[in-house]
Motif scaffolding. Structure first.
Motif, mmCIF file in Angstrom:
data_model
loop_
_atom_site.group_PDB
_atom_site.id
_atom_site.type_symbol
_atom_site.label_atom_id
_atom_site.label_comp_id
_atom_site.label_asym_id
_atom_site.label_seq_id
_atom_site.Cartn_x
_atom_site.Cartn_y
_atom_site.Cartn_z
ATOM 1 N N VAL A 80 49.917 35.538 40.467
ATOM 2 C CA VAL A 80 48.800 35.102 41.293
ATOM 3 C C VAL A 80 48.594 36.089 42.430
ATOM 4 N N LEU A 90 40.948 33.939 43.721
ATOM 5 C CA LEU A 90 42.264 34.161 43.147
ATOM 6 C C LEU A 90 42.142 34.926 41.846
ATOM 7 N N VAL A 105 47.800 32.292 50.711
ATOM 8 C CA VAL A 105 46.925 33.459 50.591
ATOM 9 C C VAL A 105 46.514 33.909 51.985
ATOM 10 N N GLY A 125 45.481 36.814 45.608
ATOM 11 C CA GLY A 125 44.248 36.264 46.131
ATOM 12 C C GLY A 125 44.098 36.402 47.624
#
Length: 157
Positions: A31, A49, A140, A33
């Motif tokens: 992941v 993302l 994030v 983002g």
């Protein structure tokens, strides 16, 4: 200055279900983002993302939650263009095929955040909830906007 990047690897042994059991078959996810700073006077902002499904099964992202924040909401949306007009449409879930990457971007699939003031330099905690019960907590970075209102972040190879 490099764009803040977040990489999270979920190993099958360490992935936990929301009920606290070890989920031995949880495919790995990568992941990355960022969240946009909330514009002055605006009630909402967006999060983008990139979710790379490194597993062998399709994953369905069903919800995004804001841990510890009862006032704000996060929803999956997409942007549709009809007759020259762009409209946001809520999504119930988003599929990430095995071995594929879901790339959220302006004008496409994204997360809308309402009821929360995001400031450049902050970090936004999110909980990604999948249809199989698997959930993943991430943070994030919040990036600013330049004076034209565009995202102020950089991509480096």
């Amino acid at each position: 200055m490099k764009k803040p990047v977040l990489f999270i690897w979920i190993l099958t042994v360490s992935a936990l279900l929301s009920v606290g059991k070890v989920y031995a078959n949880a495919p790995s996810l990568e992941v990355e983002g960022y969240a946009r700073e909330t514009p002055p006077g605006a009630p909402m902002s967006a999060v983008y993302l990139s979710l790379h499904n490194l597993g062998e099964q399709k994953r369905l992202l069903a919800a995004v939650e804001l841990p510890g924040n009862q006032e704000a909401e996060a929803d999956l949306h997409t942007t549709e263009y009809r007759e020259g007009i762009s409209r946001m449409r809520p999504l119930k879930q988003v599929a990430i095929a095995a071995g594929e990457r879901l790339q959220m971007a302006p004008g496409g699939v994204h997360l809308m955040i309402r009821g929360l003031r995001l400031r450049a330099g902050d970090s936004l905690p999110l909980r990604l909830v999948f249809t199989d019960g698997f959930s993943l907590e991430i943070q994030v970075p919040v990036v600013g906007r330049d004076k034209t209102g565009k995202d102020h972040h950089h991509h480096h190879g």
